[in-house]
Design a protein around this motif. Structure first.
Motif, PDB file in Angstrom:
ATOM      1  N   ILE A 184      75.007   2.981  60.317  1.00  0.00           N
ATOM      2  CA  ILE A 184      74.202   3.513  61.414  1.00  0.00           C
ATOM      3  C   ILE A 184      74.243   2.564  62.616  1.00  0.00           C
ATOM      4  O   ILE A 184      74.422   2.992  63.764  1.00  0.00           O
ATOM      5  CB  ILE A 184      72.756   3.736  60.949  1.00  0.00           C
ATOM      6  N   GLN A 185      74.087   1.263  62.350  1.00  0.00           N
ATOM      7  CA  GLN A 185      74.062   0.280  63.439  1.00  0.00           C
ATOM      8  C   GLN A 185      75.365   0.301  64.236  1.00  0.00           C
ATOM      9  O   GLN A 185      75.356   0.132  65.465  1.00  0.00           O
ATOM     10  CB  GLN A 185      73.824  -1.129  62.881  1.00  0.00           C
ATOM     11  N   ASP A 199      77.985  11.623  65.067  1.00  0.00           N
ATOM     12  CA  ASP A 199      78.831  10.566  64.512  1.00  0.00           C
ATOM     13  C   ASP A 199      78.158   9.907  63.309  1.00  0.00           C
ATOM     14  O   ASP A 199      78.805   9.625  62.289  1.00  0.00           O
ATOM     15  CB  ASP A 199      79.134   9.514  65.577  1.00  0.00           C
ATOM     16  N   ILE A 200      76.856   9.654  63.419  1.00  0.00           N
ATOM     17  CA  ILE A 200      76.137   9.013  62.313  1.00  0.00           C
ATOM     18  C   ILE A 200      76.137   9.900  61.084  1.00  0.00           C
ATOM     19  O   ILE A 200      76.481   9.467  59.972  1.00  0.00           O
ATOM     20  CB  ILE A 200      74.694   8.667  62.730  1.00  0.00           C
ATOM     21  N   VAL A 201      75.765  11.169  61.248  1.00  0.00           N
ATOM     22  CA  VAL A 201      75.667  12.037  60.079  1.00  0.00           C
ATOM     23  C   VAL A 201      77.049  12.356  59.523  1.00  0.00           C
ATOM     24  O   VAL A 201      77.211  12.546  58.314  1.00  0.00           O
ATOM     25  CB  VAL A 201      74.875  13.324  60.417  1.00  0.00           C
ATOM     26  N   GLY A 202      78.069  12.394  60.383  1.00  0.00           N
ATOM     27  CA  GLY A 202      79.425  12.581  59.876  1.00  0.00           C
ATOM     28  C   GLY A 202      79.855  11.426  58.999  1.00  0.00           C
ATOM     29  O   GLY A 202      80.451  11.619  57.930  1.00  0.00           O
ATOM     30  N   ASP A 203      79.528  10.218  59.439  1.00  0.00           N
ATOM     31  CA  ASP A 203      79.862   9.026  58.657  1.00  0.00           C
ATOM     32  C   ASP A 203      79.085   9.000  57.343  1.00  0.00           C
ATOM     33  O   ASP A 203      79.627   8.659  56.289  1.00  0.00           O
ATOM     34  CB  ASP A 203      79.548   7.776  59.479  1.00  0.00           C
ATOM     35  N   LEU A 204      77.810   9.401  57.409  1.00  0.00           N
ATOM     36  CA  LEU A 204      76.980   9.382  56.203  1.00  0.00           C
ATOM     37  C   LEU A 204      77.323  10.523  55.245  1.00  0.00           C
ATOM     38  O   LEU A 204      77.227  10.361  54.028  1.00  0.00           O
ATOM     39  CB  LEU A 204      75.494   9.480  56.582  1.00  0.00           C
ATOM     40  N   GLU A 230      67.929  -8.522  66.238  1.00  0.00           N
ATOM     41  CA  GLU A 230      66.794  -8.423  65.312  1.00  0.00           C
ATOM     42  C   GLU A 230      66.288  -6.981  65.153  1.00  0.00           C
ATOM     43  O   GLU A 230      65.501  -6.697  64.260  1.00  0.00           O
ATOM     44  CB  GLU A 230      65.641  -9.299  65.809  1.00  0.00           C
ATOM     45  N   ILE A 231      66.738  -6.091  66.018  1.00  0.00           N
ATOM     46  CA  ILE A 231      66.255  -4.701  65.990  1.00  0.00           C
ATOM     47  C   ILE A 231      67.052  -3.925  64.950  1.00  0.00           C
ATOM     48  O   ILE A 231      68.259  -3.702  65.116  1.00  0.00           O
ATOM     49  CB  ILE A 231      66.386  -4.035  67.377  1.00  0.00           C
ATOM     50  N   ASP A 232      66.389  -3.523  63.890  1.00  0.00           N
ATOM     51  CA  ASP A 232      67.087  -2.763  62.848  1.00  0.00           C
ATOM     52  C   ASP A 232      66.145  -1.739  62.230  1.00  0.00           C
ATOM     53  O   ASP A 232      65.008  -1.555  62.678  1.00  0.00           O
ATOM     54  CB  ASP A 232      67.683  -3.686  61.782  1.00  0.00           C
ATOM     55  N   LEU A 233      66.604  -1.063  61.185  1.00  0.00           N
ATOM     56  CA  LEU A 233      65.822   0.001  60.565  1.00  0.00           C
ATOM     57  C   LEU A 233      64.507  -0.506  59.979  1.00  0.00           C
ATOM     58  O   LEU A 233      63.518   0.235  59.937  1.00  0.00           O
ATOM     59  CB  LEU A 233      66.639   0.682  59.452  1.00  0.00           C
ATOM     60  N   ILE A 234      64.498  -1.754  59.538  1.00  0.00           N
ATOM     61  CA  ILE A 234      63.289  -2.312  58.915  1.00  0.00           C
ATOM     62  C   ILE A 234      62.353  -2.896  59.950  1.00  0.00           C
ATOM     63  O   ILE A 234      61.148  -2.609  59.965  1.00  0.00           O
ATOM     64  CB  ILE A 234      63.671  -3.388  57.878  1.00  0.00           C
ATOM     65  N   SER A 235      62.886  -3.695  60.864  1.00  0.00           N
ATOM     66  CA  SER A 235      62.022  -4.398  61.819  1.00  0.00           C
ATOM     67  C   SER A 235      61.293  -3.444  62.760  1.00  0.00           C
ATOM     68  O   SER A 235      60.186  -3.745  63.223  1.00  0.00           O
ATOM     69  CB  SER A 235      62.843  -5.405  62.638  1.00  0.00           C
ATOM     70  N   MET A 259      65.457   7.427  64.567  1.00  0.00           N
ATOM     71  CA  MET A 259      64.827   7.621  65.872  1.00  0.00           C
ATOM     72  C   MET A 259      64.239   6.317  66.402  1.00  0.00           C
ATOM     73  O   MET A 259      64.394   5.976  67.589  1.00  0.00           O
ATOM     74  CB  MET A 259      63.717   8.670  65.766  1.00  0.00           C
ATOM     75  N   ARG A 260      63.519   5.584  65.537  1.00  0.00           N
ATOM     76  CA  ARG A 260      62.919   4.312  65.972  1.00  0.00           C
ATOM     77  C   ARG A 260      63.994   3.337  66.431  1.00  0.00           C
ATOM     78  O   ARG A 260      63.845   2.658  67.454  1.00  0.00           O
ATOM     79  CB  ARG A 260      62.101   3.695  64.829  1.00  0.00           C
ATOM     80  N   LEU A 261      65.070   3.253  65.666  1.00  0.00           N
ATOM     81  CA  LEU A 261      66.139   2.310  65.985  1.00  0.00           C
ATOM     82  C   LEU A 261      66.786   2.643  67.330  1.00  0.00           C
ATOM     83  O   LEU A 261      66.926   1.769  68.199  1.00  0.00           O
ATOM     84  CB  LEU A 261      67.193   2.329  64.880  1.00  0.00           C
ATOM     85  N   ILE A 262      67.184   3.893  67.517  1.00  0.00           N
ATOM     86  CA  ILE A 262      67.869   4.273  68.753  1.00  0.00           C
ATOM     87  C   ILE A 262      66.947   4.105  69.953  1.00  0.00           C
ATOM     88  O   ILE A 262      67.336   3.550  70.989  1.00  0.00           O
ATOM     89  CB  ILE A 262      68.385   5.718  68.652  1.00  0.00           C
ATOM     90  N   MET A 263      65.699   4.548  69.833  1.00  0.00           N
ATOM     91  CA  MET A 263      64.775   4.445  70.959  1.00  0.00           C
ATOM     92  C   MET A 263      64.452   2.983  71.272  1.00  0.00           C
ATOM     93  O   MET A 263      64.359   2.590  72.443  1.00  0.00           O
ATOM     94  CB  MET A 263      63.493   5.236  70.664  1.00  0.00           C
TER      95      MET A 263
END
Length: 525
Positions: free
Chosen positions: A177-178, A211-216, A366-371, A477-481
């Protein structure tokens, strides 16, 4: 119309068009045979039946005591035309303002606007039978987790697919995703040039999420971001969704609707739907042929099948991979568009969000899915965006079980098609203070909004058939925004003030270009 009959529409339409090109006389004979069944009844009998049917709907129907516009109560034509007008949620809210919580919007369809209704209609029912989905709406999804009729099959599919949406799976999927979010930031920086020209984020968000969902889902992206253009498959999906939802509306008219549906299907539609299925099958086969292990959704579905002994068939694997492309991309992109528009239009809210994001991290890495889970104001912004601009805004009716059911304090007769329109409910002033205004603070305990029915905002649905990808979608959504807010200041481009009003509303949003002026934040900031 039974769901098993519905696919014949595509086949009949394709056959008629093929014969029209190659054997016009045969096509004419087929069309005559189809219309003869409709036209065989003498005109006086048709008139008498129509009048008696309307009178029955008004005075004798089990739903006769439910309020609604008389013409809508007599025939489903106004309800259908309202949907075709692409502004249906606005009209449904208007009807609820006039008639109250329950509105009869068609002879057998009741709309309910109450924060408890959705959970009572389709939540976990403690041993009571499920109110099933309306097959005329979900026929195109009957082989996947969205529309499979059987409760047992749905539970089996969900158990298998849940492995791909677990917290551990999300951590494993994070590098995939990143990588695409990194490319989005790169592309925006390459093109914005201190605020000029305005960039259409409708495109950029769609390219990113596809692109993300295609990769996933399939082990490889569509390269939309790489090429800065739509993959042909993406175009197929875009063009088909509105048409498929219109067909679903027409199917409720029985044989006449089936005939009409055949004529409104674009010439290329049958071919495009076949292409979608063929591409899904081809992509799944290509992914399964990979010898290396990847933490994507197909791999998790296969391993989940083996662990649970509830193996998905190859057909089910293809069907569910195909629906993930739609559900995992278009809805996320719509929410990001809505949130970006609302933030750009309300700069004081954007500044508060920028302050939170830019003070919470020392650097962008530092910005990722968890943080991003710790960003409370960010979550409030997204929650308010989901209320204001719910991605799946159309009502998906449930058919009340034969013995009837109690919903929002009222008994609803069996067989009734009951729907809860998300947009109409979330903008109902009875349950939300200043419903048409954008106030993230309503999610943070602000006393001004203390009486808001926030528990009734369920954009990912509720119950055993709620959205399996909710956590992944919210994290994405949180990550992209957060990355957008970290990197850019932004405002609406020229002529964008009325963007929301120009959006079309079907089962999903039809979004025009949303031009945004991005100003990159300097590296030293």
């Amino acid at each position: 119309m039974a769901s098993s009959q519905v696919p014949n529409i595509m086949e009949l339409a394709a056959q008629l068009r093929h014969n029209a090109r190659n054997n016009p006389q045969l096509a004419l004979g087929q069309l005559a045979a189809i219309t003869a069944g409709v036209a065989s009844v003498p005109l006086p009998q048709v008139f008498a039946f129509t009048v008696s049917h309307c009178l029955y709907n008004l005075y004798l129907h089990p739903l006769r005591n439910y309020p609604g516009p008389r013409l809508w109560v007599m025939t489903r034509i106004p309800y259908t035309l309202n949907f075709f007008g692409a502004k249906s949620p606005w009209k449904i809210r208007e009807l609820h303002t006039q008639y109250g919580t329950f509105v009869r919007v068609a002879p057998d369809i009741v709309s309910v606007s109450h924060p408890d209704a959705l959970n009572q209609l389709q939540g976990h029912r403690k041993g009571k039978p499920e109110n099933p989905k309306d097959p005329s709406i979900t026929w195109q999804f009957r082989d996947n987790i969205v529309g499979v009729p059987s409760k047992e099959d749905h539970s089996r599919l969900r158990r298998v697919m849940s492995h791909g949406f677990s917290a551990q799976s999300m951590l494993e999927q994070q590098p995939l995703i990143q990588r695409h979010v990194d490319l989005l930031m790169q592309r925006l920086r390459e093109r914005c040039h201190q605020g000029q020209p305005a960039l259409d984020v409708t495109q950029w968000y769609n390219w990113t999420t596809f692109d993300i969902v295609g990769d996933l889902a399939f082990g490889e992206p569509f390269d939309c971001l790489e090429q800065a253009s739509y993959h042909p498959w993406v175009s197929i999906i875009f063009e088909s969704m509105v048409t498929m939802s219109k067909i679903s509306m027409l199917l409720r008219f029985g044989p006449v609707g089936k005939l009409l549906a055949m004529f409104i299907i674009p010439r290329s539609m049958a071919k495009k739907m076949d292409e979608h299925n063929e591409l899904s099958a081809m992509k799944v086969e290509t992914r399964l042929a990979l010898e290396t292990e990847r933490p994507d959704l197909i791999g998790k579905m296969v391993s989940g099948s083996q662990k649970l002994g509830a193996e998905m068939t190859r057909h089910e694997l293809v069907a569910n991979a195909g629906v993930l492309i739609i559900a995992g991309s278009e809805t996320t992109a719509s929410l990001l568009c809505g949130a970006t528009y609302l933030l750009a239009k309300n700069q004081h809210i954007l500044q508060k969000l920028q302050a939170e994001v830019r003070s919470s991290f020392n650097n962008e890495s530092e910005i990722d899915l968890i943080s991003t889970q710790k960003l409370k104001y960010m979550q409030a912004v997204l929650d308010e965006s989901l209320r204001h601009f719910p991605p799946a805004l159309g009502a998906l009716p449930r058919v009340i079980v034969p013995e009837g059911d109690h919903i929002a304090g009222r008994f609803v007769p069996g067989g009734t098609k009951l729907e809860v329109g998300q947009w109409a409910l979330y903008h109902n002033p009875t349950y939300f203070h200043k419903p048409d205004e954008f106030h993230p603070e309503r999610w943070l305990g602000d006393v001004e909004f203390k009486n808001d029915a926030l528990a009734g905002v369920t954009p990912f649905s509720v119950g055993p058939r709620n959205c399996i990808g909710k956590n992944l979608a919210m994290s994405e959504m949180r990550l992209i925004m957060a990355r957008i807010v970290w990197n850019f200041d932004f405002t609406l481009g020229p002529g964008m003030d009325d963007w929301y009003d120009r959006c079309q509303a079907y089962l999903l949003w039809g979004k025009p270009a949303l031009n945004i002026l991005f100003v990159p934040r300097s590296a030293e900031a």
